[in-house]
Enzyme design. Sequence first.
Site, mmCIF file in Angstrom:
data_model
loop_
_atom_site.group_PDB
_atom_site.id
_atom_site.type_symbol
_atom_site.label_atom_id
_atom_site.label_comp_id
_atom_site.label_asym_id
_atom_site.label_seq_id
_atom_site.Cartn_x
_atom_site.Cartn_y
_atom_site.Cartn_z
ATOM 1 N N CYS A 42 0.826 -1.204 0.000
ATOM 2 C CA CYS A 42 0.000 0.000 0.000
ATOM 3 C C CYS A 42 0.863 1.258 0.000
ATOM 4 O O CYS A 42 2.045 1.231 0.349
ATOM 5 C CB CYS A 42 -0.933 0.003 1.205
ATOM 6 S SG CYS A 42 -2.379 1.070 0.973
ATOM 7 N N ASP A 83 -6.477 -3.095 11.074
ATOM 8 C CA ASP A 83 -5.313 -2.248 11.316
ATOM 9 C C ASP A 83 -5.255 -1.908 12.794
ATOM 10 O O ASP A 83 -6.216 -2.134 13.542
ATOM 11 C CB ASP A 83 -5.420 -0.979 10.463
ATOM 12 C CG ASP A 83 -4.069 -0.344 10.175
ATOM 13 O OD1 ASP A 83 -3.077 -0.736 10.823
ATOM 14 O OD2 ASP A 83 -4.006 0.546 9.319
#
Length: 216
Positions: free
Chosen positions: A7, A124
Amino acid sequence: MVKVKICGITNIEDAFAAIEYGADALGFVFFRKSPRYLEIKEAKEIIEKLPPFITTVGVFVDESIKEIERVADHCSLNIIQLHGNEPHETCNSLTCRIIKSFRIRDWDSLEPIAKYRVCAYLLDTYTEDNLGGTGQVFNWDIAREAKRMGRIILAGGLNPDNVEMAVKHVMPYAVDVSSGVEMKKNKRKKDHARMRLFIEVAKGLWRIEYKRKKEI
């Protein structure tokens, strides 16, 4: 074999390197407050040069449905990742495939997940001031429990040193990394050596290569 998403891609060199090393998906951040933010025009230029069979993921934070779909169409994104406080109604209103992220603080953080019907859940680490890319891990036992609800993408503080342990412990559908493979002084550039090592370790490729050499 676990899937790997790199990412925070901001340039074509990092994109090509990630693909060469075996990444399955690339993430492009369209959140202006992120240090990894990418203009729509820049993202489109990178994505147009990518080879086939690579999944492109657009990361949005509390953006309007209209804007998300506009960007997704303009950049030919394969998947949308909602990384803010988007309600499940937003996910239901979008026509594309959705990854919904959840910031995990404790076991109670799993409760909202059941309301969402998406193709995968990204977990996350919760921090007070940041939405992601903090380099901090959370309790992986929580991620293991979350697998009952669907495909889990494990994120939060992963790096080449701990990703093997994370994969063994959680056995997620995929792992997601950003800060763990960045240059120390530049969050917009990937450290190619660390990125390659992360992918090889996550997928167990180094074990396969070691076994092959041993057999020879």
